[in-house]
Design a protein around this motif. Structure first.
Motif, PDB file in Angstrom:
ATOM      1  N   PHE A   1       5.535   7.401   3.902  1.00 25.72           N
ATOM      2  CA  PHE A   1       4.059   7.226   3.900  1.00 25.72           C
ATOM      3  C   PHE A   1       3.709   5.973   4.400  1.00 25.72           C
ATOM      4  O   PHE A   1       2.564   5.154   4.136  1.00 25.72           O
TER       5      PHE A   1
ATOM      6  N   HIS B   1      -0.842  11.522   6.005  1.00 21.84           N
ATOM      7  CA  HIS B   1       0.538  10.899   6.026  1.00 21.84           C
ATOM      8  C   HIS B   1       0.340  10.378   7.534  1.00 21.84           C
ATOM      9  O   HIS B   1       0.994   9.036   7.485  1.00 21.84           O
TER      10      HIS B   1
ATOM     11  N   VAL C   1      -5.179  10.953   1.047  1.00 16.32           N
ATOM     12  CA  VAL C   1      -4.068  10.428   1.670  1.00 16.32           C
ATOM     13  C   VAL C   1      -3.649  11.261   2.613  1.00 16.32           C
ATOM     14  O   VAL C   1      -3.285  12.506   2.677  1.00 16.32           O
TER      15      VAL C   1
ATOM     16  N   LEU D   1      -5.398   5.985   3.903  1.00 12.40           N
ATOM     17  CA  LEU D   1      -6.179   6.424   2.723  1.00 12.40           C
ATOM     18  C   LEU D   1      -7.700   6.653   3.216  1.00 12.40           C
ATOM     19  O   LEU D   1      -8.337   5.688   3.450  1.00 12.40           O
TER      20      LEU D   1
ATOM     21  N   SER E   1       0.685   5.833   6.570  1.00 11.11           N
ATOM     22  CA  SER E   1      -0.606   6.786   5.868  1.00 11.11           C
ATOM     23  C   SER E   1      -1.811   6.314   5.814  1.00 11.11           C
ATOM     24  O   SER E   1      -1.847   4.861   5.878  1.00 11.11           O
TER      25      SER E   1
ATOM     26  N   SER F   1       1.272   7.104  -6.280  1.00 10.39           N
ATOM     27  CA  SER F   1      -0.058   8.078  -6.816  1.00 10.39           C
ATOM     28  C   SER F   1       0.333   9.499  -6.454  1.00 10.39           C
ATOM     29  O   SER F   1      -0.320  10.169  -6.967  1.00 10.39           O
TER      30      SER F   1
ATOM     31  N   ARG G   1       0.795  -1.136   0.040  1.00 11.62           N
ATOM     32  CA  ARG G   1      -0.031   0.044   0.190  1.00 11.62           C
ATOM     33  C   ARG G   1       1.028   1.131   0.054  1.00 11.62           C
ATOM     34  O   ARG G   1       0.513   2.097  -0.782  1.00 11.62           O
ATOM     35  N   GLU G   2       1.966   1.320   0.580  1.00  9.67           N
ATOM     36  CA  GLU G   2       2.910   2.289   0.612  1.00  9.67           C
ATOM     37  C   GLU G   2       3.501   2.646  -0.697  1.00  9.67           C
ATOM     38  O   GLU G   2       3.500   3.746  -1.020  1.00  9.67           O
TER      39      GLU G   2
ATOM     40  N   THR H   1       0.550   4.120  -2.605  1.00  9.20           N
ATOM     41  CA  THR H   1       0.646   5.637  -2.286  1.00  9.20           C
ATOM     42  C   THR H   1       1.448   6.407  -2.780  1.00  9.20           C
ATOM     43  O   THR H   1       1.130   7.459  -3.395  1.00  9.20           O
TER      44      THR H   1
ATOM     45  N   ALA I   1      -1.554  15.960  -1.152  1.00 13.77           N
ATOM     46  CA  ALA I   1      -1.909  14.399  -0.539  1.00 13.77           C
ATOM     47  C   ALA I   1      -3.229  14.253  -0.053  1.00 13.77           C
ATOM     48  O   ALA I   1      -4.016  13.550  -0.382  1.00 13.77           O
TER      49      ALA I   1
END
Length: 497
Positions: free
Chosen positions: A174, A153, A151, A179, A177, A82, A75-76, A79, A146
């Motif tokens: 991140f 942080h 997102v 979402l 982070s 993106s 996922r990091e 992220t 972000a």
């Protein structure tokens, strides 16, 4: 591992946490690992060579044996990928490599020439107001973008802000982070972050928005201006109590009032009383740096700004007695069951988890020479000097930065000691006791790194099990001394500073 075993970086000596790679390892048929830049509780970052495109990169490798970490690591990567723009570190590839019966998760990133803000503060202690506003404005812009992408942080701190060779600010790490509006990878009661910068709503386990990041960035701005975070007590519980119920000490008179007002607003306890967005915070910083007085956007019509500024304090004063009494009762039953980076805050059963994710690649080294740092090719979150910072963004080489935790620069009345001496044995002490003892002897670069040692009986939480260099070694007072400590997951209080 037996604490009397061969010394080495704590992340590599931790039992059942050994990274199944070494210098020269080839990942995905193209990334040739060169040397370790930084390491932390979740991963390690290497300087590597992309043999396919003939360029240097930073490769972050997830430590094995971490439950659920693979999904969070992926996922990091998504992220980071993106987020586009000059305020972030570019992601090249996420992949998995089989090593026997284990899977090595890795993330190839941009290798950034720069220095972390944590290392910069360690060298300079504090920054002038105008420079602080420029750095904070750029970080606020990146965080604001972000936030617009959903997102948050959740671990904004000096170690996770990198200043590249062109003077631009990059936001890294991140790894924890959130979402917004998507499924969480952590329990809803889990609070992640770094205690000196964590927002009150995080501690109370309330809904987290981008304004939580802006509070943390305000704490960073405060540290840039004063040399310490708003609440610099060494006891994490005292820091958490201050975040929840106390106002930070007034900024010194050397800080222009318009800049002090911008920072003060970012540190309001109630999220709705802070800046409404990263863009608004950035604009306020730039205006204040030019001498303009920024009028808070939420001022009530017909009410003087000064009156509006005083109202939150009066409200806090009215509930002060109730808060103290509640805290006293609550402290008996709720301060101890930590499972995260800090204790439970407010009347909610929330916790703070020590998030020593390594995500902004930073190159470490035993030489803290600032000039040597500046001249080398630097990585974003940890330069080729020492200690480790967040390693989430690209590797930074040449300066120096931090990984999981950041160094709190303490004000010292005396000049730092120079020369060499014999390093005493501090194993068996807590990390904080060991640090205080070593700093009292004149050692100026003491850092902590989690180890999770398999020892029977299990050591107490935060106990130093190994130290690097080893006791009896001849070292310089400025050399990095790493305290490798045991962390009990059931405890969860931070053992770092």
């Amino acid at each position: 591992m037996d604490p009397n075993g061969d010394p080495g970086p704590a992340a590599w000596q931790a039992a059942v946490r050994l990274v199944p790679v070494e210098s020269g390892t080839l990942l995905a048929g193209r990334y040739r690992l060169d040397r370790l830049i930084d390491s932390g509780a979740m991963g390690a970052v290497w300087r590597a060579r992309d043999e396919q495109l003939d360029r240097d990169v930073a490769v972050k490798i997830l430590l094995p044996g971490l439950d659920g970490a693979g999904e969070r690591f992926e996922r990091e990567a998504k992220t980071l990928a993106s987020l586009k723009g000059p305020g972030y570190v570019q992601v090249y590839e996420y992949g998995e490599e089989l090593d026997g019966d284990r899977t090595v998760h890795f993330l190839a990133m941009e290798l950034v020439d720069g220095v972390s803000l944590a290392r910069l503060l360690a060298r300079e202690e504090r920054l002038d107001p105008e420079r602080t506003m420029r750095i904070v404005a750029e970080a606020a812009d990146a965080l604001g973008e972000a936030h617009r992408r959903g997102v948050v942080h959740r671990d904004v701190k000096p170690a996770n802000l990198l200043i590249d060779a062109d003077g631009r600010v990059r936001v890294v790490d991140f790894g924890i982070s959130l979402l917004v509006d998507r499924s969480r990878l952590t329990d809803s009661k889990e609070v992640l972050g770094t205690v000196p910068y964590v927002s009150p709503e995080r501690l109370r386990n309330q809904d987290v928005t981008g304004k939580s990041d802006l509070y943390s960035l305000g704490a960073v701005a405060y540290e840039c201006l004063t040399g310490t975070p708003p609440f610099p007590a060494r006891d994490p519980m005292a820091v958490i109590h201050s975040h929840l119920y106390e106002e930070p000490p007034a900024l010194p008179d050397t800080v222009p009032p318009q800049i002090a007002a911008v920072v003060s607003r970012s540190l309001r306890k109630a999220p709705e009383e802070r800046w409404e967005s990263g863009a608004a915070f950035a604009a306020a910083c730039r205006s204040a740096a030019t001498g303009e007085i920024t009028v808070p956007p939420s001022v009530e019509p017909g009410v003087p700004v000064e009156e509006t500024e005083r109202r939150p304090r009066r409200r806090l004063a009215l509930v002060a007695v109730a808060v103290v009494l509640a805290a006293a009762v609550f402290g008996v039953v709720a301060w101890s069951p930590w499972t995260g980076d800090g204790p439970q805050g407010g009347a909610d059963e929330s916790t703070v988890e020590a998030a020593a994710n390594t995500t902004g690649a930073v190159e470490t080294s035993a030489s803290p020479d600032p000039e040597a740092s500046e001249s080398a090719t630097e990585s974003p979150a940890a330069q080729e000097t020492e200690s480790g910072g967040g390693t989430d963004g690209g590797g930074s080489e040449g300066g120096s930065g931090e990984t999981g935790g950041e160094e709190t620069q303490e004000e010292e009345a005396d000049e730092p000691k120079s020369g060499t001496t014999e390093l005493p044995d501090v194993t068996g002490r807590t990390t904080f006791d060991a640090r205080d003892y070593l700093e009292g002897l004149g050692f100026s670069n003491v850092v902590a790194d989690v180890g999770y040692y398999a020892i029977t009986p299990e050591p107490a939480h935060c106990t130093v099990v190994q130290q690097f260099p080893s006791a009896g070694s001849t070292v310089d007072y400025a050399d990095q001394v790493t305290l490798s400590y045991h962390s009990r997951n059931a405890e969860g209080t931070t053992c770092e500073w």
